[in-house]
Scaffold this motif. Structure first.
Motif, PDB file in Angstrom:
ATOM      1  N   MET A 314       0.822  -1.211   0.000  1.00 59.22           N
ATOM      2  CA  MET A 314       0.000   0.000   0.000  1.00 59.22           C
ATOM      3  C   MET A 314       0.860   1.265   0.000  1.00 59.22           C
ATOM      4  O   MET A 314       0.526   2.263  -0.632  1.00 59.22           O
ATOM      5  CB  MET A 314      -0.916   0.009   1.229  1.00 59.22           C
ATOM      6  CG  MET A 314      -1.951  -1.114   1.275  1.00 59.22           C
ATOM      7  SD  MET A 314      -3.110  -1.098  -0.119  1.00 59.22           S
ATOM      8  CE  MET A 314      -2.487  -2.509  -1.043  1.00 59.22           C
ATOM      9  N   THR A 315       1.991   1.216   0.713  1.00 60.51           N
ATOM     10  CA  THR A 315       2.886   2.367   0.747  1.00 60.51           C
ATOM     11  C   THR A 315       3.499   2.621  -0.625  1.00 60.51           C
ATOM     12  O   THR A 315       3.566   3.758  -1.093  1.00 60.51           O
ATOM     13  CB  THR A 315       3.997   2.158   1.791  1.00 60.51           C
ATOM     14  OG1 THR A 315       3.403   1.962   3.075  1.00 60.51           O
ATOM     15  CG2 THR A 315       4.923   3.355   1.860  1.00 60.51           C
ATOM     16  N   GLY A 316       3.943   1.549  -1.280  1.00 64.64           N
ATOM     17  CA  GLY A 316       4.508   1.698  -2.621  1.00 64.64           C
ATOM     18  C   GLY A 316       3.506   2.250  -3.608  1.00 64.64           C
ATOM     19  O   GLY A 316       3.871   2.997  -4.527  1.00 64.64           O
ATOM     20  N   ALA A 317       2.234   1.904  -3.421  1.00 70.00           N
ATOM     21  CA  ALA A 317       1.177   2.404  -4.305  1.00 70.00           C
ATOM     22  C   ALA A 317       0.711   3.808  -3.918  1.00 70.00           C
ATOM     23  O   ALA A 317      -0.162   4.375  -4.585  1.00 70.00           O
ATOM     24  CB  ALA A 317      -0.014   1.445  -4.277  1.00 70.00           C
ATOM     25  N   GLY A 318       1.261   4.370  -2.836  1.00 72.40           N
ATOM     26  CA  GLY A 318       0.869   5.710  -2.403  1.00 72.40           C
ATOM     27  C   GLY A 318      -0.436   5.760  -1.642  1.00 72.40           C
ATOM     28  O   GLY A 318      -1.001   6.842  -1.455  1.00 72.40           O
ATOM     29  N   ARG A 319      -0.924   4.614  -1.165  1.00 75.91           N
ATOM     30  CA  ARG A 319      -2.207   4.546  -0.448  1.00 75.91           C
ATOM     31  C   ARG A 319      -1.934   4.524   1.057  1.00 75.91           C
ATOM     32  O   ARG A 319      -1.960   3.485   1.706  1.00 75.91           O
ATOM     33  CB  ARG A 319      -2.982   3.312  -0.895  1.00 75.91           C
ATOM     34  CG  ARG A 319      -3.318   3.317  -2.380  1.00 75.91           C
ATOM     35  CD  ARG A 319      -3.971   2.016  -2.811  1.00 75.91           C
ATOM     36  NE  ARG A 319      -5.175   1.761  -2.035  1.00 75.91           N
ATOM     37  CZ  ARG A 319      -5.803   0.572  -2.018  1.00 75.91           C
ATOM     38  NH1 ARG A 319      -5.315  -0.446  -2.726  1.00 75.91           N
ATOM     39  NH2 ARG A 319      -6.892   0.413  -1.296  1.00 75.91           N
ATOM     40  N   ALA A 320      -1.659   5.694   1.606  1.00 73.05           N
ATOM     41  CA  ALA A 320      -1.202   5.802   2.991  1.00 73.05           C
ATOM     42  C   ALA A 320      -2.267   5.367   3.993  1.00 73.05           C
ATOM     43  O   ALA A 320      -1.969   4.711   4.995  1.00 73.05           O
ATOM     44  CB  ALA A 320      -0.751   7.222   3.282  1.00 73.05           C
ATOM     45  N   THR A 321      -3.530   5.731   3.776  1.00 76.36           N
ATOM     46  CA  THR A 321      -4.599   5.347   4.701  1.00 76.36           C
ATOM     47  C   THR A 321      -4.773   3.838   4.719  1.00 76.36           C
ATOM     48  O   THR A 321      -4.954   3.236   5.784  1.00 76.36           O
ATOM     49  CB  THR A 321      -5.919   6.021   4.299  1.00 76.36           C
ATOM     50  OG1 THR A 321      -5.735   7.440   4.312  1.00 76.36           O
ATOM     51  CG2 THR A 321      -7.038   5.644   5.260  1.00 76.36           C
ATOM     52  N   ALA A 322      -4.702   3.212   3.549  1.00 77.09           N
ATOM     53  CA  ALA A 322      -4.810   1.752   3.470  1.00 77.09           C
ATOM     54  C   ALA A 322      -3.624   1.086   4.162  1.00 77.09           C
ATOM     55  O   ALA A 322      -3.770   0.032   4.791  1.00 77.09           O
ATOM     56  CB  ALA A 322      -4.890   1.306   2.010  1.00 77.09           C
ATOM     57  N   ALA A 323      -2.435   1.694   4.060  1.00 80.13           N
ATOM     58  CA  ALA A 323      -1.260   1.151   4.737  1.00 80.13           C
ATOM     59  C   ALA A 323      -1.450   1.176   6.253  1.00 80.13           C
ATOM     60  O   ALA A 323      -1.134   0.207   6.956  1.00 80.13           O
ATOM     61  CB  ALA A 323      -0.013   1.948   4.337  1.00 80.13           C
ATOM     62  N   ALA A 324      -1.976   2.306   6.769  1.00 79.35           N
ATOM     63  CA  ALA A 324      -2.229   2.404   8.205  1.00 79.35           C
ATOM     64  C   ALA A 324      -3.249   1.367   8.656  1.00 79.35           C
ATOM     65  O   ALA A 324      -3.090   0.715   9.696  1.00 79.35           O
ATOM     66  CB  ALA A 324      -2.714   3.809   8.545  1.00 79.35           C
ATOM     67  N   ARG A 325      -4.303   1.201   7.864  1.00 80.30           N
ATOM     68  CA  ARG A 325      -5.339   0.219   8.199  1.00 80.30           C
ATOM     69  C   ARG A 325      -4.764  -1.199   8.244  1.00 80.30           C
ATOM     70  O   ARG A 325      -5.058  -1.976   9.160  1.00 80.30           O
ATOM     71  CB  ARG A 325      -6.474   0.305   7.172  1.00 80.30           C
ATOM     72  CG  ARG A 325      -7.613  -0.673   7.441  1.00 80.30           C
ATOM     73  CD  ARG A 325      -8.827  -0.335   6.597  1.00 80.30           C
ATOM     74  NE  ARG A 325      -8.513  -0.238   5.181  1.00 80.30           N
ATOM     75  CZ  ARG A 325      -8.663   0.867   4.440  1.00 80.30           C
ATOM     76  NH1 ARG A 325      -9.108   1.979   4.986  1.00 80.30           N
ATOM     77  NH2 ARG A 325      -8.354   0.866   3.153  1.00 80.30           N
ATOM     78  N   ALA A 326      -3.922  -1.543   7.278  1.00 77.29           N
ATOM     79  CA  ALA A 326      -3.316  -2.875   7.238  1.00 77.29           C
ATOM     80  C   ALA A 326      -2.472  -3.125   8.477  1.00 77.29           C
ATOM     81  O   ALA A 326      -2.487  -4.224   9.053  1.00 77.29           O
ATOM     82  CB  ALA A 326      -2.471  -3.027   5.975  1.00 77.29           C
ATOM     83  N   GLY A 327      -1.727  -2.112   8.926  1.00 78.64           N
ATOM     84  CA  GLY A 327      -0.903  -2.277  10.117  1.00 78.64           C
ATOM     85  C   GLY A 327      -1.721  -2.505  11.373  1.00 78.64           C
ATOM     86  O   GLY A 327      -1.414  -3.387  12.179  1.00 78.64           O
TER      87      GLY A 327
END
Length: 469
Positions: A314-327
């Motif tokens: 998600m971070t590589g794709a620039g989807r910061a909110t999705a990255a936070a949710r995954a964590g």
């Protein structure tokens, strides 16, 4: 009003699919970790029935080996977040992921050679640390065989990170199960002898584990060469190419991971050595408790690897909110499992301890009683251990590894171990005091890792965007 309600529902609705995606990625990684852990567990189960000294020696040697493994292992783990972010960016990811894997191979090879030179002197190292000469000699036999599997294990970890980034972890699971299946008869044959082979004891256990690492690495190489989709990456093409830019990135990400691992592994290795000051019974009891605590730890470790892959993607794709949710989803899953695990360990401590011991062996009853007390303490620190593991994995997905290393050093070595030694020796608590100190250190590290993740994932992932530059 309607728009606000639909937006909120959409945000909440995104959590469910991410939970299932994380679980689908995590369960093969969990089982892979458990199967790899089963290699050392098998050694302990077989050697515990040979003698208390054999089990204690393999524990001392294994702790030294895993502490020495951490530089190469950390560099191998760097392949996971690197491949995940490269794949998330999309364009040019075939060539980019090939460069990631190749650089990780080179880095692991470079880190292995000095470690081999150190492990060649295992007996002298252990005797210098005040260990019993007999245990030091037996441990040297075990490590002398086990060390040859180190580069093969690191290669397996690199390829597993690549497959996790591809969201295809099941092949690593299958290969790991094959390795465990091979390890059981090899242990029996080489430890006890047969078919023209004399009984090799702890040396046989080390040879068996090294051969299983060969089987697992070769299995993943063969699978990647066979699979039509994965063949496109040509991972082993032009391996001789020196890629300074990627090597630098592997070092920047992997060395702090290695540092964190070294700090955690070495603190338990030092604790095992400190147990040697209290005799073989204390070492054997510590070995049993660590084996069980390590087995349960494989679950949040697998969830952490899934969190690294999902956050990195998600971070590589620039989807910061999705990255936070995954964590956050990974942290919640890890904490939930370890809460259940803690209850089981506390309830079944005595029965679990006897699984590793033969009732007729000298010192077995004393070892079982001490191990049961340690297992109760292990149950109490399960929750914090799971939280710190998954939070650390989520941070790796952001390529944030330096600060977590410093937090681990503070919790394990500045707080946990000194407190444990203080309780064990001047405090008069003996081996149990060491475990109380280690538990306190884990609790502190968990709190600091969680606070770090909370800060970086605050405000819907805005901090993550800043980290992306």
């Amino acid at each position: 009003m309607s728009h606000t309600r639909s937006t909120t529902t959409g945000r909440l609705g995104a959590w469910g699919p991410e939970v299932w995606t994380t679980l689908a990625l995590a369960w093969p990684l969990v089982l892979t970790n458990l199967s790899q852990f089963a290699l050392s567990l098998t050694d302990a189960l077989f050697l515990g029935r040979v003698s208390t000294e054999a089990l204690a020696a393999a524990t001392l040697g294994g702790n030294l080996y895993f502490a020495a493994l951490s530089p190469a292992f950390g560099l191998a783990l760097a392949a996971g977040p690197m491949c995940a972010q490269t794949r998330g960016r999309g364009r040019g990811h075939l060539r980019g992921m090939r460069r990631d894997v190749r650089a990780a191979f080179w880095a692991c090879a470079a880190a292995t050679i000095p470690v081999w030179l150190a492990l060649w002197h295992t007996e002298a190292l252990l005797r210098g640390l005040g260990q019993d000469p007999l245990l030091a000699a037996l441990a040297a036999e075990y490590v002398g065989a086990l060390m040859w599997g180190m580069p093969l294990f690191c290669g397996f970890v690199v390829l597993r990170g690549f497959l996790s980034a591809e969201q295809r972890p099941i092949s690593a699971l299958v290969v790991s199960f094959i390795g465990v299946a091979v390890n059981v008869p090899l242990n029996y044959w080489l430890i006890h002898g047969g078919w023209g082979i004399p009984p090799l004891g702890v040396l046989g256990a080390g040879i068996a584990s090294a051969l299983c690492n060969l089987v697992m690495f070769a299995g993943l190489v063969g699978f990647i060469a066979w699979d039509r989709h994965l063949r496109r990456y040509h991972l082993f093409g032009r391996l001789w190419r020196f890629d300074l830019a990627r090597l630098r990135e592997v070092a920047q990400i992997g060395l702090p991971i290695a540092g964190s691992m070294a700090l955690e592994i070495s603190v338990f290795a030092f604790a095992a050595i400190a147990m040697g000051w209290f005799g073989a019974v204390a070492v054997a009891a510590h070995a049993i408790a660590v084996q069980i605590a390590s087995a349960t730890f494989m679950v949040p470790m697998g969830i952490a690897q899934a969190a690294t892959a999902r956050v990195g993607l998600m971070t590589g794709a620039g989807r910061a909110t999705a990255a936070a949710r995954a964590g956050w989803i990974g942290i919640a899953l890890g904490a939930g499992f370890m809460a259940v695990s803690a209850a089981m360990l506390v309830a079944l401590a005595g029965s679990i301890a006897w699984l590793f011991l033969a009732p007729g062996n000298p010192g077995a009853a004393e070892t079982a009683a001490l191990a049961a007390t340690m297992l109760v303490l292990a149950g109490l620190f399960q929750l914090s251990d799971g939280v710190q593991a998954v939070a650390s994995g989520a941070l790796r997905g952001l390529k944030d590894t330096r600060v977590p290393m410093l937090l681990a050093g503070l919790g394990y070595w500045i707080i946990g171990l000194p407190l444990g030694l203080l309780l064990a020796l001047p405090g008069g608590f003996g081996p149990i005091g060491l475990w109380i100190g280690l538990s306190a250190g884990l609790f502190l590290v968990a709190g600091m890792m969680l606070a770090r993740w909370m800060r970086l994932s605050a405000s819907g992932g805005l901090t993550l965007r800043r980290r992306l530059g």
